[in-house]
Motif scaffolding. Sequence first.
Motif, PDB file in Angstrom:
ATOM      1  N   VAL A  80     116.596 -22.196  75.404  1.00 45.57           N
ATOM      2  CA  VAL A  80     116.958 -21.504  76.650  1.00 45.57           C
ATOM      3  C   VAL A  80     115.828 -21.588  77.691  1.00 45.57           C
ATOM      4  N   LYS A  81     114.608 -21.928  77.226  1.00 46.82           N
ATOM      5  CA  LYS A  81     113.496 -22.102  78.184  1.00 46.82           C
ATOM      6  C   LYS A  81     113.385 -23.550  78.624  1.00 46.82           C
ATOM      7  N   GLY A  82     114.332 -24.366  78.176  1.00 48.07           N
ATOM      8  CA  GLY A  82     114.326 -25.750  78.628  1.00 48.07           C
ATOM      9  C   GLY A  82     113.800 -26.726  77.607  1.00 48.07           C
ATOM     10  N   GLU A  83     113.473 -26.261  76.386  1.00 55.31           N
ATOM     11  CA  GLU A  83     113.011 -27.202  75.364  1.00 55.31           C
ATOM     12  C   GLU A  83     114.155 -28.168  75.031  1.00 55.31           C
ATOM     13  N   THR A  84     113.814 -29.427  74.964  1.00 49.72           N
ATOM     14  CA  THR A  84     114.860 -30.443  74.734  1.00 49.72           C
ATOM     15  C   THR A  84     115.265 -30.465  73.269  1.00 49.72           C
ATOM     16  N   LEU A  85     116.377 -31.131  73.011  1.00 54.01           N
ATOM     17  CA  LEU A  85     116.816 -31.309  71.624  1.00 54.01           C
ATOM     18  C   LEU A  85     115.757 -32.075  70.836  1.00 54.01           C
ATOM     19  N   VAL A  86     115.191 -33.111  71.460  1.00 51.46           N
ATOM     20  CA  VAL A  86     114.196 -33.931  70.753  1.00 51.46           C
ATOM     21  C   VAL A  86     112.989 -33.075  70.369  1.00 51.46           C
ATOM     22  N   ASP A  87     112.501 -32.265  71.294  1.00 49.91           N
ATOM     23  CA  ASP A  87     111.341 -31.431  70.967  1.00 49.91           C
ATOM     24  C   ASP A  87     111.685 -30.384  69.912  1.00 49.91           C
ATOM     25  N   THR A  88     112.900 -29.833  70.006  1.00 42.21           N
ATOM     26  CA  THR A  88     113.324 -28.859  68.991  1.00 42.21           C
ATOM     27  C   THR A  88     113.333 -29.523  67.615  1.00 42.21           C
ATOM     28  N   VAL A  89     113.898 -30.717  67.537  1.00 46.09           N
ATOM     29  CA  VAL A  89     113.986 -31.426  66.250  1.00 46.09           C
ATOM     30  C   VAL A  89     112.589 -31.767  65.740  1.00 46.09           C
ATOM     31  N   VAL A 112     120.302 -39.207  67.766  1.00 38.62           N
ATOM     32  CA  VAL A 112     118.998 -38.979  68.406  1.00 38.62           C
ATOM     33  C   VAL A 112     118.122 -38.138  67.485  1.00 38.62           C
ATOM     34  N   ALA A 113     118.700 -37.061  66.928  1.00 35.82           N
ATOM     35  CA  ALA A 113     117.918 -36.186  66.041  1.00 35.82           C
ATOM     36  C   ALA A 113     117.376 -36.970  64.844  1.00 35.82           C
ATOM     37  N   ALA A 114     118.183 -37.891  64.326  1.00 38.00           N
ATOM     38  CA  ALA A 114     117.773 -38.639  63.137  1.00 38.00           C
ATOM     39  C   ALA A 114     116.539 -39.498  63.391  1.00 38.00           C
ATOM     40  N   ARG A 115     116.280 -39.837  64.662  1.00 39.42           N
ATOM     41  CA  ARG A 115     115.075 -40.624  64.973  1.00 39.42           C
ATOM     42  C   ARG A 115     113.799 -39.811  64.837  1.00 39.42           C
ATOM     43  N   LEU A 296     120.000 -34.149  49.566  1.00 36.14           N
ATOM     44  CA  LEU A 296     118.768 -33.465  49.167  1.00 36.14           C
ATOM     45  C   LEU A 296     118.206 -34.019  47.873  1.00 36.14           C
ATOM     46  N   GLY A 297     119.076 -34.678  47.113  1.00 36.75           N
ATOM     47  CA  GLY A 297     118.594 -35.288  45.881  1.00 36.75           C
ATOM     48  C   GLY A 297     118.058 -36.683  46.100  1.00 36.75           C
ATOM     49  N   GLY A 298     118.214 -37.202  47.372  1.00 31.59           N
ATOM     50  CA  GLY A 298     117.803 -38.576  47.654  1.00 31.59           C
ATOM     51  C   GLY A 298     116.304 -38.738  47.590  1.00 31.59           C
ATOM     52  N   GLU A 299     115.876 -39.917  47.183  1.00 36.08           N
ATOM     53  CA  GLU A 299     114.444 -40.146  47.013  1.00 36.08           C
ATOM     54  C   GLU A 299     113.737 -40.348  48.338  1.00 36.08           C
ATOM     55  N   THR A 300     114.487 -40.689  49.397  1.00 41.05           N
ATOM     56  CA  THR A 300     113.812 -41.008  50.654  1.00 41.05           C
ATOM     57  C   THR A 300     113.576 -39.785  51.525  1.00 41.05           C
ATOM     58  N   VAL A 301     114.060 -38.605  51.097  1.00 41.14           N
ATOM     59  CA  VAL A 301     113.858 -37.417  51.920  1.00 41.14           C
ATOM     60  C   VAL A 301     112.367 -37.212  52.144  1.00 41.14           C
ATOM     61  N   GLY A 302     111.977 -36.976  53.385  1.00 41.92           N
ATOM     62  CA  GLY A 302     110.567 -36.779  53.692  1.00 41.92           C
ATOM     63  C   GLY A 302     109.950 -37.969  54.382  1.00 41.92           C
ATOM     64  N   GLU A 303     110.565 -39.160  54.258  1.00 43.19           N
ATOM     65  CA  GLU A 303     110.049 -40.328  54.971  1.00 43.19           C
ATOM     66  C   GLU A 303     110.397 -40.211  56.447  1.00 43.19           C
ATOM     67  N   PRO A 304     109.465 -40.584  57.344  1.00 37.21           N
ATOM     68  CA  PRO A 304     109.815 -40.515  58.760  1.00 37.21           C
ATOM     69  C   PRO A 304     110.932 -41.488  59.109  1.00 37.21           C
ATOM     70  N   ALA A 305     111.806 -41.054  60.003  1.00 37.51           N
ATOM     71  CA  ALA A 305     112.912 -41.919  60.403  1.00 37.51           C
ATOM     72  C   ALA A 305     112.412 -43.036  61.296  1.00 37.51           C
ATOM     73  N   GLU A 306     112.942 -44.243  61.093  1.00 30.48           N
ATOM     74  CA  GLU A 306     112.647 -45.373  61.992  1.00 30.48           C
ATOM     75  C   GLU A 306     113.498 -45.224  63.236  1.00 30.48           C
ATOM     76  N   PRO A 307     112.937 -45.491  64.423  1.00 34.77           N
ATOM     77  CA  PRO A 307     113.782 -45.470  65.609  1.00 34.77           C
ATOM     78  C   PRO A 307     114.931 -46.463  65.462  1.00 34.77           C
ATOM     79  N   VAL A 308     116.080 -46.074  65.899  1.00 39.91           N
ATOM     80  CA  VAL A 308     117.259 -46.945  65.808  1.00 39.91           C
ATOM     81  C   VAL A 308     117.533 -47.461  67.209  1.00 39.91           C
ATOM     82  N   ALA A 309     117.402 -48.754  67.397  1.00 37.37           N
ATOM     83  CA  ALA A 309     117.617 -49.313  68.732  1.00 37.37           C
ATOM     84  C   ALA A 309     119.087 -49.666  68.910  1.00 37.37           C
ATOM     85  N   ALA A 310     119.632 -49.302  70.022  1.00 35.09           N
ATOM     86  CA  ALA A 310     120.968 -49.724  70.432  1.00 35.09           C
ATOM     87  C   ALA A 310     121.999 -49.558  69.325  1.00 35.09           C
TER      88      ALA A 310
END
Length: 326
Positions: A80-89, A112-115, A296-310
């Motif tokens: 509500v103070k203007g924080e974007t979705l990206v910053d919230t995520v 977008v959030a997944a990035r 939640l049982g996946g082994e990759t949880v915790g790895e940073p997401a790669e940006p997804v282009a286009a």
Amino acid sequence: MRHLLDVDELAWADIERILARAARLRDDGKRLRPGNLAAGRRVALLFAEASTRTRLSFEVAARNLGAETFVVEPGSSSMVKGETLVDTVRNLDALGFDALVLRHHRAGAPWVAARYFGGSVVNAGDGWHAHPTQALLDLFTLRRALGDLSGKKVAIVGDLLHSRVARSNAWLLAGDGAELWVCGPQPWLRGWGGPQVNEATDLVAALEGADAVMGLRVQRERMRGSALPVDEYVTRYQITEERLAAHAPRAVYLHPGPINEGIEVTREVARGPRSLVLEQVCNGVPVRMAVLETLLGGETVGEPAEPVAADPAELQATRDLSSARR
Ligand code: CP
């Protein structure tokens, strides 16, 4: 499987695994009890658009797995103070959440959030675009009612233009072999059609011999010049017992909710013996438990997401968004 953004990103093997796991959980019926499969995992629920069924069933599902749930209320968050979705995520990621269940009025927001989120993002409905867990629970409900869907006629009737539920369901149900029909006023069929989808503006054509009819809410809040007078819609498209008895006597009735009783469907049908509406709600919990358990049982949880282009889905979603603004 790292995220669940839409059903068309899932392999059929994953879909069958989720549905089989949900069936085992559902067969436990009322004995569904909190377990510890996801003990110690933290699930954030950010619903930037109203919800009853999806939000609560995700919360129940996560808790049944032993996860801790944290509801982010957009109205009392820094959004509500203007924080974007990206910053919230990015901040939710920094706080160490394992999963983010996101509903957003903007198509493409979960991509977008997944990035920016290191854990798993689950799309709980984005704009007009996609609602994958609703489609999974609808397929689950239909199979329980009708068995194998191969060759079964499923008619989706109503506000197709604004329906994320219909878009995810069309891919899933047609992919499972159903004969899929979409039906509504011509302006609401824009963007539909294609080899696996039969289009009709004539309700009788869509209903004739249907095994299942899925109603869609008339989403007046999303209409920009595509509105149809309600009385005209009711006259031409309302699902009534008389119409079903005449053209689809065996059909079960589904609706993702919330329902405008008296507009897209009569109370008699919505609450009558053909209705699977509350069965859908009930099935939402085991299906979402199976989804969260898988993620939640996946082994990759915790790895940073790669940006997804286009990403094609996001590009489509962006187009949906710009046409929504027009
Ligand atoms: N079906 C559905 O998405 O309902 P809610 O908007 O109440 O979550």
